[in-house]
Motif scaffolding. Structure first.
Motif, mmCIF file in Angstrom:
data_model
loop_
_atom_site.group_PDB
_atom_site.id
_atom_site.type_symbol
_atom_site.label_atom_id
_atom_site.label_comp_id
_atom_site.label_asym_id
_atom_site.label_seq_id
_atom_site.Cartn_x
_atom_site.Cartn_y
_atom_site.Cartn_z
ATOM 1 N N GLU A 345 0.812 -1.216 0.000
ATOM 2 C CA GLU A 345 0.000 0.000 0.000
ATOM 3 C C GLU A 345 0.847 1.268 0.000
ATOM 4 O O GLU A 345 0.311 2.380 -0.106
ATOM 5 N N ARG A 346 2.148 1.148 0.127
ATOM 6 C CA ARG A 346 3.020 2.330 0.216
ATOM 7 C C ARG A 346 3.720 2.596 -1.113
ATOM 8 O O ARG A 346 4.126 1.658 -1.808
ATOM 9 N N THR A 347 3.887 3.869 -1.447
ATOM 10 C CA THR A 347 4.718 4.198 -2.606
ATOM 11 C C THR A 347 6.175 3.942 -2.239
ATOM 12 O O THR A 347 6.599 4.228 -1.115
ATOM 13 N N SER A 426 0.263 10.475 1.349
ATOM 14 C CA SER A 426 0.229 9.017 1.195
ATOM 15 C C SER A 426 1.393 8.367 1.929
ATOM 16 O O SER A 426 2.501 8.921 1.976
#
Length: 453
Positions: A345-347, A426
């Motif tokens: 879910e993380r960049t 984010s």
């Protein structure tokens, strides 16, 4: 006969410092030179070594009986020249390891990547289980904060380094070969020549000895040993493989299939599926030695990893910072794939410092393809290590071959400014990778990120 007075030229290196600690543990007088002070040289000083940081006559010990040197030290070194001119015995690290392990039961882990983690975990399992070993590691164990320890058991666990063909001076009783990907082509010239060296390493296994190699290695059938098993993360054709692998809250749970049985209920608190595969190799070695499955499982669960091998530096809701030693394209590929697997879910931003002009020149396209796995890439200038600059070779060689549009080259100063700048909302995963001096930037970057977190 071992010397009572030994000098290390390049004492701050990870392999050299392990040898220095060995001789300190034997009551020898240890001194040495390195070009800069580090946390490792500070630790050696605290343990009793005398360390100098100037390549000058004032740094020598005239009483030294042996002088151990690293190829990274120039042949014109004042310290090295002093000893050479006086006929003092000059030895490479591999020469000394050969002498130390001449009469011991040797577990030697070789390969172009993965060997430090496997060596450290193997030695940890032997120590944690009470089996005991003397360990020479290529990294700092998270459990024991050292790269060397000893025991009364006549067993040595050794990281077998392919650089400069050093591993061809070892005589394994049990050996592991993790990979034979092209590297150190400044030494070997061709990938085929490097593969020949690994085949020769396997040929040094003692009669009745045992080899564990990664399943599917090129020319794997030419790796000879009395007993030859293979391992793989998931390929059931391998002698040793994992089953039921699943990620659980930043850790991995799995079972291990071994010849004639199954080791159940393993949990690894270390990121990256490649490290699960590394665990399979270490567990298989321990199983071969007769260590009980519950003791292997408990040791793996207690394993704190290796410094700079998928090491968590910062974990907050907004940012996870990972530090890793990856400096070969296949290592980077495994690192990025494993990180994105754990944090989908993380960049993902990777900050990479290429190591050596020759490696960058030879593998620029492969580096570019591996780095393209990240969402954003920041390249630092090449860390030269033992090499002089090569015309036309720079980090730009990698940049221009990448397809990812979110890529750039930064100076160290610009990187610190980037780390302190405002970020989006984010959640992010930031990976700092390389074998040069990028490790000195990790804490400053972490501090700036943590202020923003």
């Amino acid at each position: 006969m071992e010397p009572r007075n030994i000098y290390f030229v390049g004492i701050g290196g990870i392999g050299m410092s392990a040898l220095a600690r060995y001789f300190l543990s034997r009551g020898a007088r240890v001194s040495g030179y390195d070009r800069s002070r580090t946390s490792l040289t500070d630790a050696l000083s605290a343990e009793g070594a005398s360390i100098f940081f100037e390549d000058a006559l004032s740094s020598v010990d005239p009483a030294a009986e042996w002088v151990v040197y690293t190829p990274a030290i120039p042949a014109t070194s004042v310290v090295l020249t002093y000893y050479r001119d006086r006929g003092v015995a000059l030895m490479k690290r591999s020469d000394v390891l050969q002498r130390i392990t001449a009469d011991t039961f040797n577990i030697c882990i070789a390969g172009t990547h993965g060997k430090t983690t496997i060596t450290t975990l193997t030695a940890h399992i032997l120590r944690h289980s009470g089996y005991g070993c003397t360990a020479f590691l290529g990294g700092i164990s998270g459990n024991y904060n050292t790269n060397f320890w000893s025991s009364d058991n006549d067993v040595c666990v050794v990281e077998a380094d392919e650089y400069d063909r050093s591993f061809l001076k070892l005589d394994p009783s049990l050996a592991v070969i993790t990979a034979m990907d092209p590297d150190h082509l400044d030494i070997y010239g061709t990938a085929a020549a490097m593969e020949e060296a690994f085949i020769a390493f396997a040929g040094r296994i003692k009669p009745g000895g045992w080899l564990l190699s990664k399943h599917g290695l090129p020319r794997g059938a030419e790796l000879a040993a009395s007993q030859h098993l293979t391992y793989s993360l998931a390929d059931a054709a391998a002698s040793v493989h994992a089953e039921g692998l699943r990620a659980e809250d930043g850790a991995y749970a799995f079972d291990i299939v071994v010849p004639g049985g199954r080791l159940e209920g393993f949990v690894l608190h270390m990121g990256g599926r490649h490290n699960v595969e590394n665990t399979l190799a270490a567990a298989a070695v321990a199983h071969q030695l007769g260590i009980k499955s519950h003791a292997i499982r408990d040791a793996v669960a207690a394993f704190k990893g290796v410094r700079r091998r998928f090491e968590y530096v910062l974990r907050t809701p907004s940012v996870v910072l990972v530090d890793d030693y990856a400096h070969h394209p296949e290592e980077l590929r495994a690192l990025l794939a494993g990180a994105k697997d754990l944090f989908p879910e993380r960049t993902c931003t990777v900050i990479f410092q290429p190591h050596l002009y020759s490696r960058t020149r030879d593998l620029a396209a492969e580096f570019a393809a591996a780095l393209d796995l990240a969402d954003e890439v920041i390249l630092l200038p090449i860390y030269p290590a033992r090499e002089l600059p090569m015309e036309g070779v720079s980090s730009g060689m990698i940049l221009e071959r990448m397809k990812n549009p979110h890529r750039r080259i930064m100076s160290k100063e610009a990187l610190l400014a980037w780390a302190g700048a405002p970020a989006g909302a984010s959640p992010r995963l930031i990976i700092m990778a390389g074998a040069g001096d990028i490790d000195a930037l990790v804490e400053p970057v972490a501090e700036k990120l943590n202020v923003r977190a």
